[in-house]
Design a protein around this motif. Structure first.
Motif, short mmCIF file in Angstrom:
data_model
loop_
_atom_site.label_atom_id
_atom_site.label_comp_id
_atom_site.label_asym_id
_atom_site.label_seq_id
_atom_site.Cartn_x
_atom_site.Cartn_y
_atom_site.Cartn_z
N SER A 26 71.35 2.44 16.66
CA SER A 26 71.44 2.08 15.25
C SER A 26 72.92 2.14 14.89
O SER A 26 73.58 3.15 15.18
N GLY A 120 60.79 2.03 8.02
CA GLY A 120 61.03 1.63 6.64
C GLY A 120 61.20 0.13 6.52
O GLY A 120 60.76 -0.48 5.54
N THR A 121 61.81 -0.47 7.56
CA THR A 121 61.97 -1.93 7.56
C THR A 121 60.63 -2.62 7.49
O THR A 121 60.41 -3.56 6.72
N ASN A 214 72.16 4.23 -0.12
CA ASN A 214 72.83 3.41 0.90
C ASN A 214 74.12 2.81 0.40
O ASN A 214 74.70 1.94 1.05
N ASP A 242 61.58 1.03 -3.47
CA ASP A 242 61.83 1.41 -2.08
C ASP A 242 62.19 2.90 -2.07
O ASP A 242 63.33 3.27 -2.33
N LYS A 270 60.70 8.02 6.58
CA LYS A 270 61.47 9.25 6.77
C LYS A 270 60.63 10.53 6.61
O LYS A 270 59.97 10.96 7.55
N GLU A 403 77.30 6.34 2.75
CA GLU A 403 75.99 6.96 3.03
C GLU A 403 75.82 8.21 2.16
O GLU A 403 76.80 8.84 1.77
#
Ligand code: KE4
Length: 431
Positions: A26, A120-121, A214, A242, A270, A403
């Protein structure tokens, strides 16, 4: 360190890059935003993990959110071992999937039915498809700086002009795949109202991180989410929260409870997997009933609802319901932010921070940002020096300025205070 003083991390990183693009699975893990060599983690326990050289770090990533009860929690490990002993995956329904679905619906009342997926995607991609299938509309709205995973129609940045459709942020995403994606500014109510006024009855859904993690940590204003809810209701647009990151992170009821806003669909991930691959999307029953096999919207997954992953998730969901869990978690995050801010002030460094439940952000600028642009105006170079200074001190923050950070139930006052003392030394050094 190995005998010739080359870090084992460097050796592993060089080796990893032979077989895997960038040496990581990732991108953010490659340290490209901060420079230097990624740490290859060998084990983790509580608030700590150890790298290939045996160096211990206080971990403020927590696997980007899942490790909310602390790494290798005995109850979670026990549940995983017990489940694994019965077999790893069946491709058939299990009682554990019913139990975690019922628990999610109980904890988040806006979710009347829920479908488990593995990332999550997948959760956000499926929620988008459901919104489009349910409304028969193509257009979707997202916000600059919000990340919802790497589904094609979500890898898009704001178009050149106001209310223009997005441009791909990734190679391999055809213009056609993003021409229905409108990218607006987070916390910008007039722009959202204009979008609905001009095309509201063609918008299938709005997807938003109600607490954004994010673009570092940025809170939605209550007015922004309230207006979004009103407009979606008025135009028959599906409102998707989300909560892959903020769900069960900012509170037991997620951001939807914090703000008192009821979305039509919610994406989760998560924390509900406790470190193993469990994610989910769910919401209004009339929408969820349109999902295959009973409805026309298709979605599937070999490992969806995997029994071992569900065991990790379910044991985590039980632990976060212990009395006082979120009071302690929120107090730890706030103690950290307050301590870092005080240490930076002593060193005369422009710095501020924010915390919502168990997630936090800190910014090398004077004011807490409420927009993507304000966050990006932070002093990236100073952030990178701080990041590496803290890494040398044995504290592992997110390896990128955009982040958010995460504490766990195991980040005690002593752990937080050790972090702040290290920061005091680093702020003095980096100036
Ligand atoms: P995954 O596909 O990575 O499980 O989830 C995608 C996703 C969806 N929605 C939100 C709000 C998210 O934060 C994420 C993933 N978060 C990133 C952290 N910035 C995961 C870390 C990574 O990409 O390696």
């Amino acid at each position: 360190m190995t005998t010739d003083s080359t870090s084992k991390n460097e050796i592993l990183f060089a080796r990893a890059q032979q077989s895997t693009p960038g040496g990581v699975n990732s991108p953010v893990r490659a340290f490209r935003s901060v420079g230097g060599t990624p740490r290859f983690i060998t084990r983790a326990e509580g608030p700590y993990f150890w790298d290939a050289d045996g160096k211990r770090y206080i971990d403020y990533i927590g696997s980007w959110g899942p490790a909310i009860v602390g790494h290798a929690h005995p109850q979670v490990i026990k549940a995983v071992q017990a489940a694994a002993a019965n077999g790893l995956s069946f491709g058939a329904p299990t009682e554990g999937e019913i139990e975690i679905a019922e628990e999610i619906c109980r904890l988040l009342p806006s979710i009347e039915q829920v479908r488990l997926v593995s990332s999550g995607t997948e959760a956000t991609m499926s929620a988008l498809r459901l919104a489009r299938g349910a409304t028969g509309r193509d257009k979707i709205v997202k916000f600059e700086g919000c990340y919802h995973g790497h589904a094609d129609s979500l890898l898009v940045k704001a178009g050149s002009g106001l209310l223009t459709f997005g441009n791909p942020t990734s190679a391999g995403v055809p213009e056609d795949f993003v021409k229905h994606t409108l990218v607006l500014d987070y916390n910008n109510i007039p722009q959202l109202e204009d979008a609905f006024a001009s095309m509201g009855d063609t918008i299938a859904c709005v997807i938003v991180e109600p607490v954004a993690g994010n673009m570092n940590l940025i809170r939605a204003t209550p007015e922004f989410l309230q207006r979004m809810r009103e407009l979606c209701t008025e135009y028959g647009t599906v409102l998707i929260f989300d909560e892959v990151m903020c769900g069960f992170r900012v509170g037991l009821g997620g951001a939807q409870e914090l703000y008192g806003i009821t979305p039509d669909l919610t994406a989760l991930g998560k924390v509900i997997g406790g470190g193993l691959p469990v994610a989910a999307f769910g919401g209004r029953a009339d929408l969820m009933q349109k999902m295959a096999p009973i409805g026309p919207v298709y979605q599937a997954g070999t490992l969806s609802g995997n029994p071992v992953a569900v065991a990790a998730g379910m044991s985590t969901l039980k632990l976060i319901q212990e009395p006082g869990f979120y009071e302690r978690l929120g107090a730890a995050a706030q103690r950290l932010v307050d301590g870092l801010t005080e240490a930076a002030r002593e060193a005369g460094i422009p710095f501020c921070g924010d915390a919502v439940g168990g997630m936090f952000g800190f910014y090398f600028n004077h004011d807490i940002p409420s927009t993507y642009g304000q966050m990006m105006a932070g002093d990236k170079e100073r952030f990178n020096r701080f990041f590496h200074g803290m890494l040398d001190e044995g504290v592992y923050f997110a390896p990128a300025m955009f982040e958010a950070g995460f504490v766990s139930a195991q980040h005690t006052d002593a752990v937080i205070d050790e972090t702040v003392e290290a920061a005091r030394r680093v702020f003095k050094r980096i100036g």
